[in-house]
Design a protein around this motif. Structure first.
Motif, PDB file in Angstrom:
ATOM      1  N   VAL A 159       0.847  -1.198   0.000  1.00 38.68           N
ATOM      2  CA  VAL A 159       0.000   0.000   0.000  1.00 38.68           C
ATOM      3  C   VAL A 159       0.881   1.244   0.000  1.00 38.68           C
ATOM      4  N   ASN A 160       1.910   1.220   0.863  1.00 37.55           N
ATOM      5  CA  ASN A 160       2.816   2.384   0.909  1.00 37.55           C
ATOM      6  C   ASN A 160       3.513   2.573  -0.442  1.00 37.55           C
ATOM      7  N   ALA A 161       3.940   1.461  -1.028  1.00 33.99           N
ATOM      8  CA  ALA A 161       4.616   1.563  -2.336  1.00 33.99           C
ATOM      9  C   ALA A 161       3.632   2.064  -3.389  1.00 33.99           C
ATOM     10  N   ALA A 162       2.399   1.532  -3.338  1.00 34.51           N
ATOM     11  CA  ALA A 162       1.386   1.960  -4.314  1.00 34.51           C
ATOM     12  C   ALA A 162       1.023   3.415  -4.083  1.00 34.51           C
ATOM     13  N   THR A 163       0.932   3.783  -2.807  1.00 28.64           N
ATOM     14  CA  THR A 163       0.579   5.178  -2.502  1.00 28.64           C
ATOM     15  C   THR A 163       1.680   6.122  -2.994  1.00 28.64           C
ATOM     16  N   SER A 164       2.920   5.779  -2.679  1.00 30.49           N
ATOM     17  CA  SER A 164       3.988   6.679  -3.123  1.00 30.49           C
ATOM     18  C   SER A 164       4.135   6.656  -4.631  1.00 30.49           C
ATOM     19  N   ALA A 165       3.876   5.509  -5.275  1.00 27.62           N
ATOM     20  CA  ALA A 165       3.954   5.456  -6.737  1.00 27.62           C
ATOM     21  C   ALA A 165       2.821   6.273  -7.333  1.00 27.62           C
ATOM     22  N   SER A 166       1.632   6.146  -6.754  1.00 29.54           N
ATOM     23  CA  SER A 166       0.536   6.941  -7.304  1.00 29.54           C
ATOM     24  C   SER A 166       0.744   8.422  -7.035  1.00 29.54           C
ATOM     25  N   ARG A 167       1.350   8.793  -5.945  1.00 25.74           N
ATOM     26  CA  ARG A 167       1.647  10.204  -5.691  1.00 25.74           C
ATOM     27  C   ARG A 167       2.602  10.722  -6.758  1.00 25.74           C
ATOM     28  N   LYS A 168       3.576   9.875  -6.973  1.00 24.33           N
ATOM     29  CA  LYS A 168       4.539  10.291  -8.008  1.00 24.33           C
ATOM     30  C   LYS A 168       3.856  10.428  -9.356  1.00 24.33           C
ATOM     31  N   LEU A 169       3.066   9.419  -9.697  1.00 16.35           N
ATOM     32  CA  LEU A 169       2.391   9.460 -10.998  1.00 16.35           C
ATOM     33  C   LEU A 169       1.426  10.643 -11.057  1.00 16.35           C
ATOM     34  N   ILE A 170       0.702  10.806  -9.992  1.00 12.45           N
ATOM     35  CA  ILE A 170      -0.249  11.918  -9.990  1.00 12.45           C
ATOM     36  C   ILE A 170       0.504  13.241 -10.049  1.00 12.45           C
ATOM     37  N   ALA A 171       1.577  13.303  -9.305  1.00 10.00           N
ATOM     38  CA  ALA A 171       2.340  14.552  -9.297  1.00 10.00           C
ATOM     39  C   ALA A 171       2.915  14.817 -10.677  1.00 10.00           C
ATOM     40  N   GLU A 172       3.303  13.746 -11.329  1.00  4.33           N
ATOM     41  CA  GLU A 172       3.876  13.928 -12.666  1.00  4.33           C
ATOM     42  C   GLU A 172       2.794  14.177 -13.698  1.00  4.33           C
ATOM     43  N   LYS A 173       1.687  13.507 -13.635  1.00  7.60           N
ATOM     44  CA  LYS A 173       0.703  13.569 -14.702  1.00  7.60           C
ATOM     45  C   LYS A 173      -0.374  14.620 -14.432  1.00  7.60           C
ATOM     46  N   HIS A 174      -0.665  14.898 -13.272  1.00  8.34           N
ATOM     47  CA  HIS A 174      -1.728  15.876 -12.993  1.00  8.34           C
ATOM     48  C   HIS A 174      -1.106  17.211 -12.653  1.00  8.34           C
ATOM     49  N   ASP A 175      -1.677  18.101 -13.263  1.00  7.31           N
ATOM     50  CA  ASP A 175      -1.256  19.458 -12.945  1.00  7.31           C
ATOM     51  C   ASP A 175      -2.456  20.210 -12.383  1.00  7.31           C
ATOM     52  N   ALA A 176      -2.414  21.496 -12.304  1.00  7.57           N
ATOM     53  CA  ALA A 176      -3.465  22.281 -11.692  1.00  7.57           C
ATOM     54  C   ALA A 176      -4.725  22.245 -12.542  1.00  7.57           C
ATOM     55  N   ASP A 177      -4.633  22.171 -13.850  1.00  7.70           N
ATOM     56  CA  ASP A 177      -5.812  22.122 -14.716  1.00  7.70           C
ATOM     57  C   ASP A 177      -6.520  20.769 -14.541  1.00  7.70           C
ATOM     58  N   ALA A 178      -5.775  19.729 -14.442  1.00  7.60           N
ATOM     59  CA  ALA A 178      -6.366  18.393 -14.290  1.00  7.60           C
ATOM     60  C   ALA A 178      -7.050  18.307 -12.943  1.00  7.60           C
ATOM     61  N   ASP A 179      -6.493  18.955 -11.918  1.00  7.44           N
ATOM     62  CA  ASP A 179      -7.120  18.927 -10.597  1.00  7.44           C
ATOM     63  C   ASP A 179      -8.428  19.707 -10.619  1.00  7.44           C
TER      64      ASP A 179
END
Length: 190
Positions: A159-179
């Motif tokens: 879960v921690n690995a998935a959470t940190s991976a998704s944070r990274k992915l989200i941080a990389e792929k989502h920007d302010a417009d996507a949010d």
């Protein structure tokens, strides 16, 4: 010197028997009283003495009384001996019964001890089996708990690995417009 021949002095009162005995030797005349020989005189004297003792002094009653008392004492001793023998037989029988009873008691105690030993042995075996089962169950429970902890730990790490991976992915792929677009979509869905 030659052996002198002893001189025999004869008195007038002495009778010399000149009868010829056996083999031509002169024989000796024995004294007599009332025509009886000396041994016959002694026998008659003893007989007269015994008659006087028995009938004159009534010794026979004393002897009979003494014998009767002796017989009574012997009968009493025999009766006492019979009684003592009966008591001894009873005592012997009593002790024989006690010995037999003691042997039966010893057999019963031995049988009882064997049964108790078998029961203790069976209980010890059952207790040891139960203890082995409890320890086995405890070990299995510890192993299961360790497996659960390990699975939980792996899940938590995943879960921690998935959470940190998704944070990274989200941080990389989502920007302010996507949010903003995502927030508008969630609000519209409510």
């Amino acid at each position: 010197m030659a052996n002198p021949v002893p001189e025999v002095i004869a008195s007038e009162a002495a009778q010399v028997n000149t009868e010829v005995g056996h083999g031509g030797a002169p024989s000796h005349a024995e004294p007599e009283l009332f025509g009886l020989a000396p041994f016959q005189i002694v026998s008659v004297a003893m007989f007269v003495l015994l008659l006087i003792a028995f009938f004159g002094a009534k010794v026979h009653k004393t002897i009979a009384g003494g014998l009767d008392s002796k017989i009574a004492a012997i009968k009493e001793q025999l009766d006492e001996a019979k009684q003592l023998r009966a008591e001894a037989e009873a005592l012997r029988q009593e002790y024989a019964d006690k010995i037999a009873g003691a042997e039966k008691d010893a057999e019963a105690m031995l049988t009882n001890a064997q049964h108790e030993a078998e029961a203790i042995l069976e209980k010890a075996e059952a207790d040891s089996k139960a203890m082995v089962e409890r320890r086995k169950r405890m070990a299995e429970d510890k192993i299961a708990a360790a497996e659960r902890e390990a699975v939980e730990d792996v899940r938590n790490r995943a879960v921690n690995a998935a959470t940190s991976a998704s944070r990274k992915l989200i941080a990389e792929k989502h920007d302010a417009d996507a949010d903003k677009a995502l927030a508008d979509k969630v609000i519209a869905g409510i």
